[in-house]
Scaffold this motif. Structure first.
Motif, mmCIF file in Angstrom:
data_model
loop_
_atom_site.group_PDB
_atom_site.id
_atom_site.type_symbol
_atom_site.label_atom_id
_atom_site.label_comp_id
_atom_site.label_asym_id
_atom_site.label_seq_id
_atom_site.Cartn_x
_atom_site.Cartn_y
_atom_site.Cartn_z
ATOM 1 N N GLY A 211 0.836 -1.210 0.000
ATOM 2 C CA GLY A 211 0.000 0.000 0.000
ATOM 3 C C GLY A 211 0.863 1.249 0.000
ATOM 4 O O GLY A 211 0.580 2.221 -0.710
ATOM 5 N N PHE A 212 1.949 1.201 0.766
ATOM 6 C CA PHE A 212 2.872 2.341 0.821
ATOM 7 C C PHE A 212 3.501 2.577 -0.550
ATOM 8 O O PHE A 212 3.596 3.698 -1.027
ATOM 9 N N MET B 131 -12.919 1.526 2.188
ATOM 10 C CA MET B 131 -12.393 1.168 0.889
ATOM 11 C C MET B 131 -13.329 1.598 -0.240
ATOM 12 O O MET B 131 -12.898 2.005 -1.313
ATOM 13 N N TRP B 132 -14.621 1.544 0.037
ATOM 14 C CA TRP B 132 -15.623 1.847 -0.989
ATOM 15 C C TRP B 132 -15.667 3.341 -1.331
ATOM 16 O O TRP B 132 -15.815 3.706 -2.496
ATOM 17 N N LYS C 220 -8.947 3.077 -8.031
ATOM 18 C CA LYS C 220 -8.924 1.647 -8.366
ATOM 19 C C LYS C 220 -9.154 0.838 -7.104
ATOM 20 O O LYS C 220 -8.482 1.092 -6.082
ATOM 21 N N PRO C 221 -10.040 -0.144 -7.130
ATOM 22 C CA PRO C 221 -10.341 -0.908 -5.921
ATOM 23 C C PRO C 221 -9.099 -1.478 -5.238
ATOM 24 O O PRO C 221 -8.990 -1.438 -4.006
ATOM 25 N N TRP D 69 -7.845 -0.792 -1.476
ATOM 26 C CA TRP D 69 -7.704 -1.888 -0.523
ATOM 27 C C TRP D 69 -6.347 -1.847 0.187
ATOM 28 O O TRP D 69 -6.248 -1.905 1.403
ATOM 29 N N TYR D 70 -5.271 -1.708 -0.613
ATOM 30 C CA TYR D 70 -3.936 -1.765 0.003
ATOM 31 C C TYR D 70 -3.654 -0.524 0.859
ATOM 32 O O TYR D 70 -2.981 -0.614 1.877
ATOM 33 N N VAL D 71 -4.186 0.621 0.460
ATOM 34 C CA VAL D 71 -3.988 1.810 1.289
ATOM 35 C C VAL D 71 -4.784 1.663 2.599
ATOM 36 O O VAL D 71 -4.327 2.076 3.668
#
Ligand code: ST9
Ligand code: ZN
Ligand code: ZN
Length: 340
Positions: free
Chosen positions: A63-64, A206-207, A216-217, A221-223
């Protein structure tokens, strides 16, 4: 025949005996060495948690990386805002309000803090508070869920990767939890936790970026994972770093210390020597340094609007006397910063 049955049975016994012995010998490698007078007990690793935390931390690193590779700035700003809100749920909510009853809150504030606490995913309020009260009552002993005597890693996150020491359960029973059992907001959260937590911690955070600014999904998610991992590690520093590195102006006989860096990272929860000596102070520190204690700023603002009241604190002369009696000699009301 009965003879063959007997033979089979005894072979089975031998087999079972061997496998138990094998298990034991495997476990001795992970036997915890506590102080020499105490009997040894065996760790029991909870692999589900090991893998879950491995995933969260690996995903956080990715995510980073994504932050600088195609993630929109709004997504970053949003996840930081969510982190701040979730921090309040822990500091102002689970910690100062529910665990220590350091002030009282009207129901709209309690409801808000309950939602914030759910976003943080650090177990429901009831479980969080039970572990925390047990930590205060039995600090630095086997009954302390994150006993700092067992080292940095154990008190940081290791305690969430193994079954609890039997003393935690046995002595933990002596802690009164009836106030929480009588708080409908706490009871409601506990009952619906498995529904509320995924929604508040992961799905909604996330949504929002995907829906409102076409993130982008996978980036989202990763963030989100990164935000969760950071908030967990900052919180855990109170149990690890703030029990190891720093001064003890109020009581030198206990492990908690005053740690400015932990205070900065946790919205004011690093003044931990003070907090263990005067846990009912709503500031969770002697000085309401807003710079490093914005939970106190938040609570003072709530008090101004009548949402929080009965703010408990400690008079300076009481603090001074106590420091003189049990402190390490670094207490000085006026230049407490230089002393550190
Ligand atoms: C997390 C919590 O991260 C972090 C807390 C940190 C606290 C810091 C405090 C400092 C101040 C605030 C700083 C804020 C800063 C914020 C900044 C943010 C930017 N007393 O637990 P079980 C009994 S959670 C009395 O399953 P096992 C009880 O009967 C992370 N009794 O034990 C219980 O049954 P029930 C996400 C107790 O099987 C039964 O034992 N969550 C007590 O040994 C079984 O309990 C996770 O990762 C007690 N204290 O399992 C989940 N405890 O509940 C982690 C237990 O039915 N947890 N009993 O009444 C687990 O998976 C498991 O708990 C386990 C132990 C494997 C760790
Ligand atoms: Zn502590
Ligand atoms: Zn506390």
């Amino acid at each position: 025949t009965s003879a063959t049955l007997f033979l089979e049975a005894s072979q089975q016994n031998v087999h079972q005996g061997k496998s138990t012995a094998e298990k034991e010998s495997n476990q001795t490698s992970s036997v915890q060495k506590s102080s020499s007078s105490k009997p040894k007990y065996q760790w029991q690793i909870v692999w589900r948690n090991v893998f879950a935390f491995l995933y969260v931390h690996t995903a956080a690193v990715y995510g980073f990386y994504l932050l600088f590779n195609g993630t929109r700035f709004y997504t970053f700003a949003w996840s930081m805002a969510i982190m701040v809100i979730s921090a309040l749920g822990i500091t102002a909510g689970a910690h100062r309000l529910w665990a220590h009853r350091a002030y009282k809150a009207r129901w709209p504030l309690r409801f808000f803090l309950m939602i914030c606490q759910t976003i943080a995913f650090q177990n429901h309020i009831y479980e969080w508070v039970r572990d925390h009260r047990v930590h205060h009552k039995f600090t630095d002993t086997d009954a302390d869920p994150h006993n700092a005597k067992r080292g940095f890693f154990f008190s940081h996150m290791g305690w969430l990767l193994v079954r609890k020491h039997p003393d935690v359960m046995n002595k933990g029973k002596t802690v009164d939890m009836s106030d929480l059992e009588n708080d409908p907001i706490v009871v409601w959260q506990k009952r619906l936790y498995l529904l509320l937590m995924p929604l508040c911690t992961f799905i909604i955070p996330m949504w929002v970026p995907c829906y409102f600014w076409n993130e982008k999904p996978l980036n989202s998610w990763y963030v989100t994972m990164m935000r969760y991992a950071i908030s967990l590690n900052f919180t855990w520093l109170v149990n690890s770093a703030a029990h190891i590195w720093g001064m003890k102006p109020y009581d030198k006989s206990i492990s908690p210390v005053e740690n400015k860096w932990v205070a900065i990272l946790t919205a004011g929860e690093g003044w931990h020597n003070y907090h263990h000596v005067f846990p009912w102070d709503y500031k969770a520190g002697e000085l309401g340094f807003y710079k490093m204690n914005w939970t106190t700023l938040f609570l003072d603002t709530c008090a101004r609007f009548g949402l929080a009241y009965d703010m408990k604190t400690v008079p300076t002369d009481v603090i001074k006397k106590r420091s003189g009696r049990t402190g390490d000699g670094t207490w000085d009301h006026h230049n407490i910063e230089e002393a550190r």
